[in-house]
Motif scaffolding. Structure first.
Motif, PDB file in Angstrom:
ATOM      1  N   UNK A  79      -6.755   0.575  -0.837  1.00 16.30           N
ATOM      2  CA  UNK A  79      -6.151  -0.476  -1.649  1.00 16.30           C
ATOM      3  C   UNK A  79      -7.130  -1.644  -1.835  1.00 16.30           C
ATOM      4  N   UNK A 119       2.139  10.396  -5.800  1.00 21.23           N
ATOM      5  CA  UNK A 119       3.123   9.386  -5.467  1.00 21.23           C
ATOM      6  C   UNK A 119       4.445  10.095  -5.363  1.00 21.23           C
ATOM      7  N   UNK A 125       6.703  11.587   2.833  1.00 23.61           N
ATOM      8  CA  UNK A 125       7.377  10.441   2.263  1.00 23.61           C
ATOM      9  C   UNK A 125       8.605  10.887   1.480  1.00 23.61           C
ATOM     10  N   UNK A 161       1.543   1.865  -9.941  1.00 23.77           N
ATOM     11  CA  UNK A 161       2.133   1.678  -8.618  1.00 23.77           C
ATOM     12  C   UNK A 161       3.607   2.007  -8.486  1.00 23.77           C
ATOM     13  N   UNK A 208       0.851  -1.192   0.000  1.00 22.29           N
ATOM     14  CA  UNK A 208       0.000   0.000   0.000  1.00 22.29           C
ATOM     15  C   UNK A 208       0.886   1.242   0.000  1.00 22.29           C
ATOM     16  N   UNK A 209       2.190   1.025  -0.030  1.00 25.25           N
ATOM     17  CA  UNK A 209       3.118   2.131   0.177  1.00 25.25           C
ATOM     18  C   UNK A 209       3.453   2.915  -1.076  1.00 25.25           C
ATOM     19  N   UNK A 210       3.106   2.358  -2.219  1.00 25.39           N
ATOM     20  CA  UNK A 210       3.507   3.004  -3.467  1.00 25.39           C
ATOM     21  C   UNK A 210       2.473   3.944  -4.042  1.00 25.39           C
ATOM     22  N   UNK A 211       2.949   5.046  -4.510  1.00 28.56           N
ATOM     23  CA  UNK A 211       2.131   5.925  -5.342  1.00 28.56           C
ATOM     24  C   UNK A 211       0.979   6.560  -4.608  1.00 28.56           C
ATOM     25  N   UNK A 271      -3.153   4.907  -6.693  1.00 21.84           N
ATOM     26  CA  UNK A 271      -4.323   4.286  -6.079  1.00 21.84           C
ATOM     27  C   UNK A 271      -5.314   5.280  -5.486  1.00 21.84           C
ATOM     28  N   UNK A 328       6.909   4.162  -7.924  1.00 18.87           N
ATOM     29  CA  UNK A 328       7.307   5.389  -7.232  1.00 18.87           C
ATOM     30  C   UNK A 328       8.119   6.272  -8.178  1.00 18.87           C
TER      31      UNK A 328
END
Ligand code: ZN
Ligand code: ZN
Lengths: 111, 420
Positions: B219, B299, B307, B231, A107-110, B62, B233
Motif C-alpha cells: 500500500x 479482491x 477473506x 479499492x 489496506x484491507x480492500x481489494x 492494489x 470490495x
C-alpha cells in the motif's frame, strides 16, 4: 490548553480517507474539520483524541468497529500524519497542530 | 520536533517504518529497497527466463497493480527480457468489476502492456450478476471461485502463455499458513507456501513474486508511486473482511510486525517436513472445488485467502459434493473446506480419503479434470436447468449500484479477535 490551537481554542485539520474507508465517511475523501485544542481532561488534543472525535462526530456510519478497535485505529488501517507513518510521529500520542494533514488508508480492500 | 531522518541516506525525512525490521526510510530509499527485494525474490527463485511471456493476473486492485508496476520497472532495469501482458477476468458484476476493469484499462496504457480480458459471459454463458439473480447471494462465491480458476488458465491458453503471476503478498501467505495449520491440511500447507505452483490440472505455471512483501508496504508503494488502483470490495462478497484468520494476522502484526514473515517462514519450514506422499496426495484432484488462494487476486471472495465468508459457501459445496457422490466419484474433498469449513458437516472419515487421481479431460468442455465432468460444467448444469424460469424476472442490475454498495456495507461486521 494546547499552544498549537488558534485563538478560539480550536484546531483546524485536513483529514483524508481512502482505500475504501471513505465509504464510512459519507463517501467523501477529504474533510476539513475543526476540533477543540484540548481533550475531555483539558490535556492538549492528541491523535487518539482526533480518532475518537472522528468516530463520534464525523462518522455517520454505525459500524464504528470498521474504523476503531480497542480504542485505537483498527489494525490494517494505515495512518499518515503530514505524509509520514504516524509511528514516526508518536502514533496515538501525537499532539495536534493547526493545519495538520491526517491521511487514513485501509489496506484491507481489494487485491 | 525535528523530523526523523532516513536511516539509509541520512539526509531526507523518513516517511515509512518497515514492519519487518522497524527501519525508518524516506520515500525514495523505500521505493528502491522494496523493488530490490522483489528483484532478489525473482532471481533467487529463478522465477523467469529470458524471452518468457508472462501474464499478470490483473484485477485493478492494489496488489496486482503494484505487481505490474514493479515487474515493468525491474524488467527494464535488469533486462529480464520478459514479455508482460495483463490478464483480467470479467466476472460480469456491474458496479464492481466494470469499474475495476476501467482501472486495469488505464493501467494497460500507463504501463504500455497489452491487456486481455476473459469474461464469464463468453466462457460460461453466465455473468455473476445472472448467477446471483438465480441462486441468490449465498454460495455465489463458490461459483465465482470455480469459474475464475479456469478462466485465468483459459485466458493464458488463449494467449499461448505458460506462466501467470499473481499479486499474493506475505499477509495472504501467512493467513493461508495459519488456516491450513488450524485445519491440519498438510498437502495444502506445502502448496500454499511455495512461491511457484505447477499443478496436474494445468500446464500453466503460477507464481507469486510479492510473496514476501508486506501488505502494508504494498500500500505504501502504491501510495508513494502514485499508482492508480481500485479499492472497492466485491458487492457479492459482503463478508469479505470477516475472515478470522485475516484479523488474527493483522492483530499479530500490530503486536509484533515481524510476525507475518515469521509465520511465512515457519510455514515453509513445516512444509519441508511434509512427506512427499502426503504432498502428492494434495496434487491429485486439482480441479476439485478450489476457491483457493492461488487463484487470482481480485479482491473479495475467491481471491483473497480466507477473506471469504464463513460457513455460507459450505452449503453450496455440500450440494456439489452430494452430486459427486451420486456419481460414485469419491474425490479429494478435503479441498472443499479450504477456507470456510468452520461449519462444514462433512464427516472426518471422508475428509481423510485421498485417492490417487488420474487427470483426464472434461467430456463437456475439454478442460483438464479428474472427473468426467469438471466442476465448472457441473455448476453450469445446475444453473442451466433453471434458466428459463429466472429470465423473466426483473434484473437486479436495474437497481442503482451505489445503493447496492451501501447495503453491502451495512451488513458488514467484524469479529473481534477475542471471539475468534
Ligand atoms: Zn533515504
Ligand atoms: Zn468442463
Amino acid at each position: 490548553m494546547s499552544t498549537q490551537s488558534n485563538e478560539a481554542g480550536m484546531v483546524l485539520l485536513e483529514v483524508e480517507f481512502t482505500g475504501g474507508l471513505e465509504l464510512l465517511f459519507s463517501n467523501q475523501r477529504k474533510h476539513k474539520i475543526s476540533l477543540p485544542g484540548s481533550d475531555e481532561k483539558g490535556q492538549p488534543a492528541t491523535a487518539a483524541f482526533l480518532v475518537r472525535y472522528l468516530c463520534e462526530n464525523l462518522m455517520k456510519d454505525t459500524r464504528k468497529e470498521m474504523f476503531v478497535m480497542d480504542g485505537t485505529v483498527r489494525p490494517g488501517i494505515l495512518v499518515l500524519i503530514n505524509d509520514a507513518d504516524w509511528e514516526l510521529e508518536g502514533g496515538d500520542l501525537y499532539e495536534l497542530k493547526e493545519n495538520d494533514n491526517f491521511f487514513f488508508i485501509s489496506t484491507l480492500h481489494g487485491g | 520536533m525535528a523530523p526523523t531522518l532516513c536511516e539509509l541516506c541520512k539526509t531526507t525525512r523518513a516517511l515509512i517504518v518497515r514492519p519487518k525490521n522497524h527501519q525508518k526510510l524516506c520515500k525514495s530509499c523505500f521505493i528502491s529497497i522494496f523493488e530490490t527485494e522483489i528483484h532478489n525474490t525473482i532471481t533467487s527463485n529463478s522465477l523467469f527466463f529470458p524471452g518468457e511471456r508472462v501474464a499478470i493476473g490483473a484485477s485493478g486492485g492494489k496488489d496486482s497493480t503494484v505487481l505490474a508496476s514493479v515487474l515493468k520497472t525491474l524488467n527494464e532495469r535488469h533486462h529480464y527480457g520478459l514479455n508482460l501482458i495483463l490478464l483480467s477476468i470479467d466476472e460480469g458484476i456491474k458496479g464492481y468489476r466494470d469499474d475495476s476493469l476501467k482501472t486495469v484499462k488505464r493501467n494497460a496504457k500507463q504501463y504500455d502492456m497489452p491487456l486481455e480480458i476473459v469474461g464469464y459471459d463468453e466462457l460460461y454463458g453466465w455473468t455473476m450478476d445472472q448467477v446471483v439473480e438465480q441462486i441468490g447471494k449465498k454460495g455465489n462465491c463458490t461459483y465465482c471461485g470455480v469459474f475464475r480458476r479456469q478462466a485465468l488458465d483459459r485466458g493464458a491458453a488463449r494467449l499461448d502463455i505458460k506462466h501467470v503471476v499473481t499479486g499474493h503478498n506475505a499477509d495472504d501467505t501467512a493467513e493461508t499458513v495459519m488456516m491450513n495449520l488450524l485445519r491440519g491440511d498438510l498437502p495444502r500447507l506445502a502448496r500454499a507456501t511455495s512461491i511457484v505452483t505447477a499443478s496436474a490440472a494445468s500446464d500453466i505455471k503460477r507464481s507469486k513474486p510479492l510473496k514476501y512483501a508486506y501488505e502494508k508496504e504494498i500500500v505504501y508503494y502504491a501510495l508513494h508511486k502514485g499508482l492508480d488502483y481500485f479499492t472497492t470490495e466485491c458487492i457479492y462478497s459482503p463478508e469479505a473482511f470477516r475472515g478470522s484468520a485475516r484479523t488474527l494476522i493483522k492483530n499479530l502484526e500490530k503486536v509484533r510486525p515481524s510476525a507475518i514473515l515469521d509465520v511465512v517462514k515457519s510455514g515453509e519450514d513445516m512444509a519441508r517436513l511434509v512427506p512427499d506422499e502426503v504432498s502428492a496426495a494434495g496434487q491429485g484432484g486439482k480441479d476439485v472445488l478450489v476457491v483457493e488462494g492461488e487463484a487470482y487476486r481480485a479482491g473479495g471472495c475467491g481471491s483473497a485467502n480466507g477473506r471469504s465468508s464463513g460457513g455460507e459457501m459450505a452449503d453450496t459445496e455440500r450440494q456439489l459434493l452430494e452430486s459427486e457422490k451420486a456419481q460414485g466419484n469419491e474425490t479429494e474433498i478435503s479441498h472443499l473446506g479450504q477456507k470456510h469449513d468452520r461449519n462444514c458437516k462433512i464427516p472426518n472419515r471422508t475428509l481423510r480419503k485421498l485417492p490417487k487421481q488420474q487427470m483426464g479431460k472434461c467430456v463437456r468442455c475439454g478442460y483438464l479434470s479428474s472427473q468426467d465432468i469438471c466442476k465448472a460444467c457441473m455448476l453450469l448444469e445446475g444453473l442451466n436447468k433453471n434458466r428459463p424460469k429466472t429470465q423473466i424476472q426483473v434484473s437486479v442490475d436495474e437497481e442503482d449500484n451505489s445503493s447496492r454498495l451501501t447495503r453491502r456495507m451495512e451488513s458488514l461486521k467484524i469479529i473481534p479477535a477475542e471471539q475468534m
